[in-house]
Write an enzyme that holds these catalytic residues in place. Structure first.
Site, short mmCIF file in Angstrom:
data_model
loop_
_atom_site.label_atom_id
_atom_site.label_comp_id
_atom_site.label_asym_id
_atom_site.label_seq_id
_atom_site.Cartn_x
_atom_site.Cartn_y
_atom_site.Cartn_z
N GLY A 1 48.34 -1.38 -34.46
CA GLY A 1 47.14 -2.11 -35.22
C GLY A 1 48.16 -2.71 -35.56
N GLY B 1 46.65 -5.50 -40.25
CA GLY B 1 47.28 -6.19 -39.32
C GLY B 1 48.71 -6.15 -39.48
N ARG C 1 61.76 -4.94 -35.13
CA ARG C 1 62.43 -3.20 -35.31
C ARG C 1 62.53 -2.99 -33.51
NH1 ARG C 1 58.14 2.02 -35.96
NH2 ARG C 1 57.13 0.45 -35.07
N ARG D 1 55.16 6.63 -26.51
CA ARG D 1 55.34 7.57 -27.37
C ARG D 1 54.67 8.77 -26.86
NH1 ARG D 1 54.23 3.94 -32.90
NH2 ARG D 1 54.17 2.37 -32.19
N ASP E 1 51.44 10.21 -32.46
CA ASP E 1 51.65 8.44 -32.03
C ASP E 1 53.20 7.77 -32.65
OD1 ASP E 1 49.37 9.09 -33.78
OD2 ASP E 1 50.17 7.11 -35.22
N ASN E 2 53.62 8.61 -33.84
CA ASN E 2 54.63 8.57 -34.16
C ASN E 2 55.50 9.74 -33.62
OD1 ASN E 2 53.29 6.83 -35.92
ND2 ASN E 2 53.37 8.47 -36.77
P1 AMP Z 1 51.01 4.38 -38.95
O1 AMP Z 1 50.48 5.20 -40.33
O2 AMP Z 1 52.10 3.44 -39.90
O3 AMP Z 1 51.86 5.32 -37.88
O4 AMP Z 1 49.65 4.21 -37.88
C1 AMP Z 1 48.67 4.89 -37.03
C2 AMP Z 1 47.81 3.91 -37.02
O5 AMP Z 1 47.34 2.61 -37.60
C3 AMP Z 1 48.40 2.45 -35.62
O6 AMP Z 1 47.06 2.38 -34.96
C4 AMP Z 1 48.70 1.52 -36.40
O7 AMP Z 1 49.36 0.34 -35.78
C5 AMP Z 1 47.27 2.00 -37.55
N1 AMP Z 1 47.92 1.05 -38.90
C6 AMP Z 1 48.54 1.20 -39.79
N2 AMP Z 1 48.74 0.27 -41.06
C7 AMP Z 1 47.45 -1.33 -39.89
C8 AMP Z 1 47.45 -1.71 -40.79
N3 AMP Z 1 47.86 -2.00 -42.02
N4 AMP Z 1 46.30 -2.43 -40.30
C9 AMP Z 1 46.43 -2.04 -38.67
N5 AMP Z 1 46.18 -1.00 -38.21
C10 AMP Z 1 47.20 -0.35 -38.77
MG MG Z 2 52.23 4.62 -36.22
#
Ligand code: AMP
Ligand code: MG
Length: 489
Positions: A90, A124, A174, A181, A250-251
């Site tokens: 995202g 994003g 990174r 994943r 997903d992590n």
């Molecule tokens: P995370 O909690 O960082 O592992 O993210 C979980 C999901 O939310 C993933 O699909 C990320 O790409 C999306 N995501 C997290 N933060 C953002 C953001 N600021 N804008 C868009 N997508 C995000």
């Molecule tokens: Mg993530």
């Protein structure tokens, strides 16, 4: 001479069908500048040691650079136990792959690069604060020898990004051997794209587990490898006192590398129920829950692989998780105490230690480091880490008596010097305590990146005595122990 001479790129993921990703150009940020460039890591890829404008333009996606084809990967995943089909990169983009000097290919991934079709309600972006935390922690984990993604550099900007308050957009470059994943497999399973799922497995085997090709059941062996690597990673986390905080599927990297650093934390005082994620109200991802959650996540992956692998084989592989985890954990804990041979009473010695640490809420890292210094320092230093000094003295006497029984491979007694010398190679003096990260962030938010750089340097060699940086090994101040790390990033 071109700085790219001798640097090798490829982009195998972009050769997969379009159902796997969407091409997206990075959206520029205003007035971008380097926060840090990881010169040591860069050189391992044949890149210059020092940051430059040219490197910034290319890695921050400012210029067209032929080897790069930025794309957002599609995946799904279980978040806090609930399946979410709508995930994907995202705010991250896979730029290409770059070859390490040892021959391994690493993904180059840009985190914070702007909107993608998978951004959902997000903007994003990634803010400076969370980008610094991921940079520092992934490099600290690498310094400790714990499987992890890496960070090649970090960029700051003047683009406002709104979280609880106004902040600024940043980018993390990174590096990881894969960004695939558990959630990639789940996506194809739950959307019934079984051909794609099989293709994904074939590519994972070809790129990361080529030894599976010789097996009669390659997909079974692939899953066994993922179980094995995940177990080893969790054993490291538990032995070093690392709490990840957001163990959603997903992590979870299919290579068992610590992935996606959010509200993580290293234990200060030993508290097995430590919850580092401020939004984890139920304690699902508490420190002592991590082994259980990893198995839960592997079971979710097993379910997704059920069209390809027989149920009994999946179950048998899952059954190996605990075995592998305890083997590795016990090996690491033995090394932390300098006890490599086995004696019947060792179980009691370990139990007594954890009970004592828990009851006294003793600093986890400091305890092991002081035990590693007993060749030159008085045992009072260890006893002083406990409020119940009497119990600590009893335990320490038992431990030191047990150390006397230790022999090396040739049957010779191990001296305190030898034992402690080895123990200092596994019990770090320096870890990334949350308060240290916060001090570096506070300065960086005022435009001074020197503390980020200094901390990253110190954490590269966490086992070495670095007398000029003794302060960084101090116990955290009271405010530093009680920090709540926001999930917003
Ligand atoms: P995370 O909690 O960082 O592992 O993210 C979980 C999901 O939310 C993933 O699909 C990320 O790409 C999306 N995501 C997290 N933060 C953002 C953001 N600021 N804008 C868009 N997508 C995000
Ligand atoms: Mg993530």
């Amino acid at each position: 001479m071109s700085i790219w001479k001798g640097v090798n790129f490829t982009h195998r993921f972009s050769e997969l069908p379009s159902t796997f990703f969407t091409y997206v150009a990075p959206q520029p940020l205003d007035s971008m500048r380097w926060v840090v460039w990881n010169g040591d890591l860069a050189q391992q890829f044949g890149l210059p040691k020092h940051a430059s404008g040219e490197l910034l333009n290319v890695f921050a996606g400012q210029t067209d650079f032929a080897p790069f084809a930025p794309l957002a990967m599609k995946y799904a995943g279980h978040q806090f136990g609930v399946y979410n089909p709508d995930l994907g990169d995202g705010r991250g983009l896979l730029l290409a792959e770059m070859q390490h000097q040892d021959g391994t290919w690493f993904d180059i991934h840009l985190k914070g690069a702007g909107l993608t079709p998978y951004s959902r309600m997000g903007d994003g972006r990634a803010v400076l604060r969370s980008t610094i935390r991921e940079y520092l922690c992934s490099e600290a984990m690498a310094g400790l020898g714990i499987p992890t993604t890496r960070a090649l550099g970090m960029v700051d900007s003047n683009t406002p990004v709104y979280r609880e308050k106004m902040e600024y957009g940043a980018l993390l470059i990174r590096m990881a051997e894969t960004h695939i994943r558990f959630g990639h497999f789940e996506h194809f399973f739950y959307t019934n794209q079984l051909g794609e799922q099989k293709l994904l497995a074939d590519k994972v085997i070809e790129w990361h587990f080529p030894e599976c090709l010789e097996a009669e059941q390659p997909y079974t062996v692939m899953f066994e490898r993922i179980v094995e690597r995940t177990a080893v990673m969790i054993a490291y986390w538990q032995a070093y006192g690392f709490a990840h905080g957001v163990m959603n599927t997903d992590n979870m990297s299919i290579l068992g590398q610590t992935f996606d650093y959010g509200p993580f934390g290293f234990l200060d005082d030993y508290d097995p129920s430590y919850i580092c994620n401020h939004s984890d109200y139920q304690g699902r991802y508490a420190f002592d829950q991590q082994p259980r959650v990893a198995l839960w996540n592997l079971s979710a992956l097993a379910h997704a692989l059920s069209p390809m692998v027989a149920r009994e084989d999946l179950e048998a592989a899952l059954g190996q998780f605990e075995v592998r985890l305890s083997q590795k954990f016990s090996k690491l804990m033995r090394a932390k105490l300098g006890l490599h041979t086995k004696v019947d009473e060792d179980g009691r010695l370990f139990e007594g230690m954890f009970e004592l640490l828990n009851r006294n809420k003793t600093d986890y890292t400091r305890f092991f480091r002081e035990l590693s210094n007993l060749d030159t320092r008085d045992s009072q230093v260890v006893i002083d880490l406990f409020t119940d000094r009497e119990a600590a003295t009893v335990w320490l006497d038992l431990y030191l008596a047990r150390c006397e029984l230790e022999v090396d491979g040739c049957g010779h007694p191990v001296t305190a010097e030898q034992r402690c010398g080895q123990m200092r190679q596994i019990n770090p003096k320096y870890i990334l305590r949350n308060y240290l990260a916060q001090l570096a962030i506070d300065k960086a938010e005022d435009g001074d990146f020197s503390e980020v750089e200094r901390l990253a340097e110190i954490l590269k060699h966490p086992y070495n005595d670095q007398p000029e940086f003794d302060d960084y090994a101090n116990l955290p101040p009271e405010w530093g122990k009680k920090m709540e790390i926001s999930c917003s990033s």
